[in-house]
Design a protein around this motif. Structure first.
Motif, mmCIF file in Angstrom:
data_model
loop_
_atom_site.group_PDB
_atom_site.id
_atom_site.type_symbol
_atom_site.label_atom_id
_atom_site.label_comp_id
_atom_site.label_asym_id
_atom_site.label_seq_id
_atom_site.Cartn_x
_atom_site.Cartn_y
_atom_site.Cartn_z
ATOM 1 N N UNK A 58 0.856 -1.178 0.000
ATOM 2 C CA UNK A 58 0.000 0.000 0.000
ATOM 3 C C UNK A 58 0.897 1.234 0.000
ATOM 4 N N UNK A 59 0.759 2.072 -1.024
ATOM 5 C CA UNK A 59 1.560 3.295 -1.133
ATOM 6 C C UNK A 59 0.669 4.488 -0.812
ATOM 7 N N UNK A 60 1.122 5.328 0.111
ATOM 8 C CA UNK A 60 0.344 6.472 0.588
ATOM 9 C C UNK A 60 1.018 7.782 0.193
ATOM 10 N N UNK A 61 0.238 8.826 0.162
ATOM 11 C CA UNK A 61 0.727 10.122 -0.277
ATOM 12 C C UNK A 61 1.890 10.627 0.578
ATOM 13 N N UNK A 62 2.744 11.414 -0.063
ATOM 14 C CA UNK A 62 3.839 12.084 0.632
ATOM 15 C C UNK A 62 3.279 13.076 1.648
ATOM 16 N N UNK A 63 3.843 13.063 2.843
ATOM 17 C CA UNK A 63 3.465 14.016 3.885
ATOM 18 C C UNK A 63 4.500 15.142 3.885
ATOM 19 N N UNK A 64 4.021 16.379 3.882
ATOM 20 C CA UNK A 64 4.899 17.536 3.713
ATOM 21 C C UNK A 64 4.815 18.506 4.881
ATOM 22 N N UNK A 103 -3.020 7.056 -3.009
ATOM 23 C CA UNK A 103 -3.961 7.205 -1.904
ATOM 24 C C UNK A 103 -3.779 8.542 -1.196
ATOM 25 N N UNK A 104 -4.880 9.069 -0.668
ATOM 26 C CA UNK A 104 -4.808 10.261 0.169
ATOM 27 C C UNK A 104 -4.655 9.867 1.619
#
Length: 312
Positions: A197-203, A311-312
């Motif tokens: 499961x790949x999730x969005x980059x957190x910035x 994914x968000x």
């Protein structure tokens, strides 16, 4: 990490249930057996420690999708070259466990190097012995062109960790976009029964992708560090406006980096599936635009996707 965010997390951790610390594969397997006998699903979040909000976001997603969550904390020597920062890589185990407690992680798998590399491990690839994993076709370009040893080490340790923990799902961040592609390929090719499961980059608020190595930046370097994301955004604006020529998108990003005077290691627009560099127009597969720059002694990497959903 934002200091006010850190203080909130640490204050919350005092009332959170501390995860069980597991140091050996045998002990973890006993725990996993208990969970499986109870009909529980298991989510896995691999880390090298020095945790930030990006790691915690992955753990939260894992907790939402699985009954039990195990996070690993293991600084993997096989992905460091002899000239890189293995010795000074930040190690903050106790505070990491406190942070994982705030998001409900059930167990922390923290093996010794000898547990993960029973044949021993040296940073000199030519002198290594034992079993290693290579994902051909997706490891030699981009990050692999700068750090040729890196994905051999990543593929090896991820294979070991997935075999050791045997989770139903494993959670990774899109910030390491090429790494995600390599891991998806090895899981498919080695028939590992785990869903990636790949999730969005957190910035951060200014757009800088969260990374454990950001703490190396001094204040002046930290102010400059978001320039790579700004370069990617410049290209993204053209893509949204209808531009599909990869060279035009690369040029737009490079102009931003050159105007900032940073050292550019690479700036790429690659096919989202094969990771081969796009030479003409971006096709139906979409693309990943990625780059690496040096800010002082610190490498900053980042990427964005064109025509591909995460994914968000």
């Amino acid at each position: 990490m934002n200091h006010s965010f850190s203080r909130r997390l640490f204050s919350a951790s005092t009332s959170a249930l501390r995860p069980r610390i597991v140091n050996t594969i045998a002990e973890y397997r006993e725990l996993r057996h208990e969970w499986i006998m109870q009909g529980k699903s298991i989510g896995f979040v691999p880390t090298m420690g020095a945790l930030h909000h990006g790691h915690l976001s992955l753990a939260k997603t894992a907790k939402a999708e699985c009954d039990k969550v195990v996070a690993s904390i293991f600084v993997n020597p096989a992905q460091f070259a002899p000239t890189e920062d293995l010795d000074r890589y930040p190690r903050t185990f106790e505070s990491d466990v406190d942070l994982l407690a705030t998001v409900g992680v059930d167990a922390v798998f923290a093996p010794a190097v000898a547990e993960m590399y029973p044949a021993g491990i040296t940073l000199d690839v030519a002198k290594q012995s034992g079993t290693f994993v290579q994902v051909l076709g997706k490891s030699h370009m981009l990050e692999g062109s700068v750090r040729p040893h890196f994905f051999r080490g990543v593929a090896t340790v991820v294979t070991k960790l997935l075999n050791a923990t045997q989770p139903h799902k494993a959670f990774f961040g899109q910030k390491d976009g090429q790494q995600c592609a390599v891991i998806r390929t090895l899981v498919r090719d080695l028939l590992i029964p785990t869903e990636v499961v790949v999730c969005q980059t957190v910035r951060e608020a200014d757009g800088l992708a969260m990374s454990s190595r950001n703490r190396y930046l001094d204040p002046q370097e930290r102010a400059l560090a978001p320039v790579l994301y700004k370069a990617l955004q410049a290209a993204e604006a053209l893509y949204v406006a209808g531009e599909r020529d990869a060279s035009v998108l690369r040029d737009a990003g490079m102009k931003v980096l050159q105007s900032a005077g940073v050292q550019v290691e690479y700036l790429s627009v690659a096919n989202s599936l094969s990771l081969e560099e796009e030479q003409g127009k971006i096709g139906a597969d979409g693309a990943m635009m990625s780059g690496a720059v040096k800010i002082g002694k610190t490498r900053i990497i980042d990427n964005i996707l064109f025509g591909v959903e995460v994914r968000k």
